[in-house]
Design a protein around this motif. Structure first.
Motif, PDB file in Angstrom:
ATOM      1  N   VAL A   1      37.759  32.579  21.701  1.00 38.17           N
ATOM      2  CA  VAL A   1      37.837  31.486  20.632  1.00 38.17           C
ATOM      3  C   VAL A   1      39.289  31.242  20.361  1.00 38.17           C
ATOM      4  CG1 VAL A   1      37.443  31.304  18.308  1.00 38.17           C
ATOM      5  CG2 VAL A   1      35.641  32.074  19.692  1.00 38.17           C
ATOM      6  N   GLY A   2      40.097  32.449  20.338  1.00 40.74           N
ATOM      7  CA  GLY A   2      41.529  32.367  20.088  1.00 40.74           C
ATOM      8  C   GLY A   2      42.216  31.458  21.116  1.00 40.74           C
ATOM      9  N   GLY A   3      42.000  31.819  22.148  1.00 41.92           N
ATOM     10  CA  GLY A   3      42.595  31.113  23.643  1.00 41.92           C
ATOM     11  C   GLY A   3      42.281  29.690  23.510  1.00 41.92           C
TER      12      GLY A   3
ATOM     13  N   LEU B   1      44.366  23.418  11.675  1.00 45.73           N
ATOM     14  CA  LEU B   1      43.521  23.349  10.442  1.00 45.73           C
ATOM     15  C   LEU B   1      42.009  23.197  10.737  1.00 45.73           C
ATOM     16  CD1 LEU B   1      45.557  21.486   7.836  1.00 45.73           C
ATOM     17  CD2 LEU B   1      45.271  23.734   7.839  1.00 45.73           C
ATOM     18  N   LEU B   2      41.752  22.255  11.739  1.00 50.22           N
ATOM     19  CA  LEU B   2      40.643  22.059  11.979  1.00 50.22           C
ATOM     20  C   LEU B   2      39.941  23.245  12.842  1.00 50.22           C
ATOM     21  CD1 LEU B   2      40.598  18.212  13.588  1.00 50.22           C
ATOM     22  CD2 LEU B   2      39.502  18.837  11.343  1.00 50.22           C
ATOM     23  N   VAL B   3      40.429  23.686  13.518  1.00 52.72           N
ATOM     24  CA  VAL B   3      40.304  24.989  14.255  1.00 52.72           C
ATOM     25  C   VAL B   3      39.831  26.095  13.313  1.00 52.72           C
ATOM     26  CG1 VAL B   3      40.971  26.920  15.925  1.00 52.72           C
ATOM     27  CG2 VAL B   3      41.391  24.509  16.566  1.00 52.72           C
ATOM     28  N   ALA B   4      40.811  26.320  12.267  1.00 57.42           N
ATOM     29  CA  ALA B   4      40.749  27.204  11.343  1.00 57.42           C
ATOM     30  C   ALA B   4      39.266  27.105  10.598  1.00 57.42           C
ATOM     31  CB  ALA B   4      41.884  27.378  10.357  1.00 57.42           C
ATOM     32  N   VAL B   5      39.146  25.871  10.290  1.00 54.26           N
ATOM     33  CA  VAL B   5      38.058  25.589   9.269  1.00 54.26           C
ATOM     34  C   VAL B   5      36.569  25.754  10.418  1.00 54.26           C
ATOM     35  CG1 VAL B   5      36.369  23.545   8.428  1.00 54.26           C
ATOM     36  CG2 VAL B   5      38.743  23.918   7.904  1.00 54.26           C
TER      37      VAL B   5
END
Length: 433
Positions: free
Chosen positions: A374-376, A403-407
């Motif tokens: 997920v992080g990569g 920001l989209l990835v964080a959400v």
């Protein structure tokens, strides 16, 4: 409800006589489904489903051992002898009474009545043709999905032969190697395709058709291994509209190979769908205008299909991995394992002492692998967006995707609220056996 006969639950007076009890020959209803062994946390479980009521639950290894031998041909004494030889302990009368009583109450034994008094012992009536609302709902496309799948299987079942499957897989590998080797040129053509609305609409219409074939492939392959398709239809959650195919007894297919193949069938179909377009592009002259959109179709279709192989829920790759390793709720149990491990590190809780070594390795590997994946993937997505749009939007080309990835991670991560587990551990198992 008629009283139990010799193939079902002994009456109260018979239960008081141990000899008479052990001479009984109760039989589990033949249509009751039982899965192979699955790892759930520190325990090994089996799924059990009653097709009549639709209810499913889990039992342990010992309970499954007993249920699998209640076939009407063996006496309880014979089953008890086999149990003692396997587990080194003989069941007492109270254990037999508890097991038979609970199987009878769940209507799993032959002769048991309907799930509720006054109701026929038949499956529930199918849902209506359309259900839900204008914004979110389903439309059944086949009145008899089982019969429809049977017709499809008779028409295309030959394609599941190794003589067809192996060459197709080799061609798919060759196609993906070619696309990867020319990724730069294909990416340029794909960007140009996205700037042409008419071309983009045509490409995504083809890809939508590919998703429909994806679902049917799941059903046909499941049918090949003895599965039953319950529904075929359309599901919408506007603006998305997609096809679905529900395999009723998918977790109960006879082997890991069958379950893995059924899960993989959709992605293989998506990639096989692209083969004629790859061939067409190869046959067209170098300056033909159609080659660009075909490259966009091949790259976009390949990315969508291969993304489905990522081993994260609810993607097919996650299901394939779970079935291959014999894991139930692999992601959920990995999170649970890592939480217990972390709590033990700060001297809270009992830790993971109950987990066997193989389970510790499997849950640790998946948990850490999922975090890295997920992080990569998130970092790669942000870098790609910045590479493509950085000159035009500057730092915002990285900030907005981040920001989209964080959400997305906040919504789907381990801290997000989870639905209730579909199959709960059964309380029907006799303890201390």
């Amino acid at each position: 409800m008629s009283p139990p006969d010799r193939h079902t639950l002994p009456d109260r007076h018979t239960l008081s006589d141990r000899h008479a009890l052990l001479e009984q020959r109760p039989a589990l209803r033949p249509e009751v489904l039982r899965s192979s062994a699955l790892r759930r946390g520190p325990a090994v479980v089996h799924l059990v489903k009653d097709p009549r009521s639709g209810q499913s639950f889990e039992v342990g290894v010992k309970e499954h051992f007993l249920m699998s031998r209640l076939d009407g041909s063996r006496t309880l004494g014979e089953v008890g002898d086999a149990y003692a030889a396997r587990f080194g302990r003989r069941l007492g009368e109270a254990h037999w009474q508890q097991l038979l009583k609970l199987l009878w109450e769940r209507k799993l034994l032959e002769g048991a009545g309907p799930a509720h008094p006054g109701q026929p012992a038949e499956p529930a009536a199918p849902r209506g043709l359309i259900s839900g609302t204008l914004l979110k709902g389903t439309l059944r496309l086949a009145a008899d999905a089982t019969a429809t799948t049977d017709r499809l299987y008779r028409a295309v079942g030959f394609a599941l032969s190794p003589l067809v499957v192996v060459p197709v897989l080799l061609l798919v590998l060759g196609m993906e190697a070619y696309v990867a080797a020319h990724a730069g040129a294909f990416l340029d053509d794909t960007v140009r395709m996205f700037r042409r609305p008419a071309t983009l609409l045509a490409v995504f219409t083809l890809l939508w058709a590919s998703t429909a074939l994806h679902e049917l492939a799941h059903g046909v392959v499941a049918r090949h291994f003895g599965g039953t398709v319950g529904e075929i239809g359309l599901r919408w959650h506007l603006p998305m509209v997609f096809m679905y195919c529900t395999v009723e007894n998918y977790p109960y297919l006879p082997s890991r190979r069958a379950r893995v193949a059924t899960a993989a069938a959709g992605t293989v179909m998506n990639l096989a769908f692209l083969l004629p377009f790859w061939l067409l592009r190869a046959l067209l002259p170098g300056g033909d205008a159609v080659r660009g959109p075909l490259a966009g179709l091949l790259l976009t279709g390949s990315v969508l299909a291969l993304t489905n192989l990522v081993p994260l829920p609810p993607l097919d790759g996650y299901k394939m991995l779970g079935h291959a390793l014999g894991m139930a709720d692999y992601a959920t149990e990995s999170r649970r394992f890592l939480r217990l491990l972390g709590a033990r590190a700060v001297r809270r809780g009992d830790g993971v002492a109950a987990y066997p070594r193989s389970a510790r390795i499997a849950y640790t590997a998946y948990g850490l692998g999922a975090v890295l994946l997920v992080g990569g993937s998130g970092a790669g997505f942000v870098l790609l967006c910045h590479h493509l749009a950085g000159e035009r939007y500057g730092v915002w080309a990285a900030v907005v995707p981040a920001l989209l990835v964080a959400v997305l991670v906040a919504v789907t991560g381990p801290w997000a609220r989870r639905g209730a587990r579909h199959a709960q551990t059964s309380s029907s198992a006799p303890r201390n056996t």
